[in-house]
Design a protein around this motif. Structure first.
Motif, PDB file in Angstrom:
ATOM      1  N   UNK A 124       0.801  -1.232   0.000  1.00  0.00           N
ATOM      2  CA  UNK A 124       0.000   0.000   0.000  1.00  0.00           C
ATOM      3  C   UNK A 124       0.832   1.280   0.000  1.00  0.00           C
ATOM      4  N   UNK A 125       2.092   1.199   0.407  1.00  0.00           N
ATOM      5  CA  UNK A 125       2.919   2.404   0.491  1.00  0.00           C
ATOM      6  C   UNK A 125       3.623   2.741  -0.819  1.00  0.00           C
ATOM      7  N   UNK A 126       3.505   1.872  -1.823  1.00  0.00           N
ATOM      8  CA  UNK A 126       4.138   2.157  -3.106  1.00  0.00           C
ATOM      9  C   UNK A 126       3.520   3.433  -3.678  1.00  0.00           C
ATOM     10  N   UNK A 127       4.369   4.350  -4.079  1.00  0.00           N
ATOM     11  CA  UNK A 127       3.902   5.617  -4.615  1.00  0.00           C
ATOM     12  C   UNK A 127       3.744   6.714  -3.578  1.00  0.00           C
ATOM     13  N   UNK A 128       3.994   6.408  -2.313  1.00  0.00           N
ATOM     14  CA  UNK A 128       3.824   7.407  -1.251  1.00  0.00           C
ATOM     15  C   UNK A 128       4.739   8.604  -1.488  1.00  0.00           C
ATOM     16  N   UNK A 129       6.001   8.345  -1.848  1.00  0.00           N
ATOM     17  CA  UNK A 129       6.930   9.450  -2.096  1.00  0.00           C
ATOM     18  C   UNK A 129       6.470  10.302  -3.279  1.00  0.00           C
ATOM     19  N   UNK A 130       6.001   9.668  -4.335  1.00  0.00           N
ATOM     20  CA  UNK A 130       5.569  10.452  -5.496  1.00  0.00           C
ATOM     21  C   UNK A 130       4.352  11.306  -5.153  1.00  0.00           C
ATOM     22  N   UNK A 131       3.477  10.796  -4.286  1.00  0.00           N
ATOM     23  CA  UNK A 131       2.323  11.595  -3.872  1.00  0.00           C
ATOM     24  C   UNK A 131       2.756  12.748  -2.963  1.00  0.00           C
ATOM     25  N   UNK A 132       3.775  12.515  -2.133  1.00  0.00           N
ATOM     26  CA  UNK A 132       4.305  13.621  -1.325  1.00  0.00           C
ATOM     27  C   UNK A 132       4.876  14.709  -2.226  1.00  0.00           C
ATOM     28  N   UNK A 133       5.602  14.296  -3.262  1.00  0.00           N
ATOM     29  CA  UNK A 133       6.184  15.265  -4.196  1.00  0.00           C
ATOM     30  C   UNK A 133       5.074  16.022  -4.923  1.00  0.00           C
ATOM     31  N   UNK A 134       4.009  15.303  -5.293  1.00  0.00           N
ATOM     32  CA  UNK A 134       2.871  15.962  -5.945  1.00  0.00           C
ATOM     33  C   UNK A 134       2.243  17.008  -5.020  1.00  0.00           C
ATOM     34  N   UNK A 135       2.056  16.643  -3.749  1.00  0.00           N
ATOM     35  CA  UNK A 135       1.472  17.582  -2.787  1.00  0.00           C
ATOM     36  C   UNK A 135       2.370  18.804  -2.626  1.00  0.00           C
ATOM     37  N   UNK A 136       3.672  18.584  -2.497  1.00  0.00           N
ATOM     38  CA  UNK A 136       4.608  19.695  -2.338  1.00  0.00           C
ATOM     39  C   UNK A 136       4.558  20.592  -3.578  1.00  0.00           C
ATOM     40  N   UNK A 137       4.545  19.981  -4.748  1.00  0.00           N
ATOM     41  CA  UNK A 137       4.460  20.760  -5.988  1.00  0.00           C
ATOM     42  C   UNK A 137       3.181  21.569  -6.063  1.00  0.00           C
ATOM     43  N   UNK A 138       2.059  20.944  -5.689  1.00  0.00           N
ATOM     44  CA  UNK A 138       0.782  21.653  -5.710  1.00  0.00           C
ATOM     45  C   UNK A 138       0.780  22.813  -4.716  1.00  0.00           C
ATOM     46  N   UNK A 139       1.351  22.601  -3.535  1.00  0.00           N
ATOM     47  CA  UNK A 139       1.373  23.658  -2.523  1.00  0.00           C
ATOM     48  C   UNK A 139       2.276  24.823  -2.942  1.00  0.00           C
ATOM     49  N   UNK A 140       3.258  24.550  -3.828  1.00  0.00           N
ATOM     50  CA  UNK A 140       4.167  25.596  -4.296  1.00  0.00           C
ATOM     51  C   UNK A 140       3.682  26.262  -5.576  1.00  0.00           C
ATOM     52  N   UNK A 141       2.646  25.714  -6.194  1.00  0.00           N
ATOM     53  CA  UNK A 141       2.160  26.215  -7.475  1.00  0.00           C
ATOM     54  C   UNK A 141       1.709  27.672  -7.353  1.00  0.00           C
ATOM     55  N   UNK A 142       2.369  28.549  -8.108  1.00  0.00           N
ATOM     56  CA  UNK A 142       2.054  29.980  -8.128  1.00  0.00           C
ATOM     57  C   UNK A 142       2.024  30.606  -6.735  1.00  0.00           C
ATOM     58  N   UNK A 143       2.869  30.093  -5.842  1.00  0.00           N
ATOM     59  CA  UNK A 143       2.912  30.615  -4.480  1.00  0.00           C
ATOM     60  C   UNK A 143       4.387  30.858  -4.115  1.00  0.00           C
ATOM     61  N   UNK A 144       4.837  32.086  -4.296  1.00  0.00           N
ATOM     62  CA  UNK A 144       6.244  32.442  -4.106  1.00  0.00           C
ATOM     63  C   UNK A 144       6.719  32.152  -2.690  1.00  0.00           C
ATOM     64  N   UNK A 145       5.889  32.417  -1.704  1.00  0.00           N
ATOM     65  CA  UNK A 145       6.274  32.188  -0.308  1.00  0.00           C
ATOM     66  C   UNK A 145       6.601  30.715  -0.057  1.00  0.00           C
ATOM     67  N   UNK A 146       5.722  29.804  -0.535  1.00  0.00           N
ATOM     68  CA  UNK A 146       5.968  28.373  -0.361  1.00  0.00           C
ATOM     69  C   UNK A 146       7.165  27.909  -1.190  1.00  0.00           C
ATOM     70  N   UNK A 147       7.342  28.481  -2.381  1.00  0.00           N
ATOM     71  CA  UNK A 147       8.499  28.133  -3.206  1.00  0.00           C
ATOM     72  C   UNK A 147       9.791  28.481  -2.483  1.00  0.00           C
ATOM     73  N   UNK A 148       9.809  29.623  -1.824  1.00  0.00           N
ATOM     74  CA  UNK A 148      11.009  30.040  -1.091  1.00  0.00           C
ATOM     75  C   UNK A 148      11.274  29.125   0.102  1.00  0.00           C
TER      76      UNK A 148
END
Length: 150
Positions: A124-148
């Motif tokens: 069940x944990x397969x893909x957990x890292x890729x989903x974390x990366x997706x969440x991080x990318x989404x949270x940084x999308x067009x958000x300079x503060x989070x990107x920094x």
């Protein structure tokens, strides 16, 4: 809990337009789900050491991450979750810890390490890292503060 999260996932990822009332409900639920993820994210790391892959808390946390990824893919909830205190930091820290855990033991978090021959990926944990990366990318999308921050 897992079934409820799967139902929420289906509703959130539904491509039909939602009413403003539904958006308000999603935003309230997003706060709750983000808080739960922050509390429970360490449960997934226990899967590296445990022989029992049916750890309920870990399965719930994996589904929470899936729902948060879908919610941050929708502009209605994205801005709200981008500002949620500590969610980005928790996701980045959890990614670091899963990366280290994968190096120290059998890496159950990525599909490349989970496949041997023609075996089906069943952990069940397969893909957990890729989903974390997706969440991080989404949270940084067009958000300079989070990107920094990242």
């Amino acid at each position: 809990r897992v079934t409820l999260l799967e139902l929420m996932m289906a509703k959130v990822s539904d491509k039909n337009p939602v009413t403003s009332e539904e958006v308000n409900v999603f935003v309230r639920h997003a706060d709750f789900l983000a808080g739960c993820f922050q509390e429970k994210c360490g449960a997934v790391l226990k899967l590296t050491a445990a022989a029992d892959v049916e750890d309920e808390e870990a399965l719930v946390t994996i589904r929470l991450l899936d729902v948060l990824c879908e919610m941050t893919s929708n502009n209605g909830q994205l801005e709200h979750l981008q500002a949620f205190p500590g969610l980005l930091e928790t996701a980045v820290d959890t990614l670091r810890l899963t990366h280290l855990a994968g190096k120290q033991a059998v890496n159950i978090f990525t599909a490349t390490h989970a496949v041997t021959g023609q075996e089906e990926i069943s952990h069940p944990a397969v893909g957990f890292k890729s989903h974390l990366i997706r969440l991080i990318g989404n949270l940084c999308y067009k958000n300079k503060e989070n990107q920094d921050k990242v």
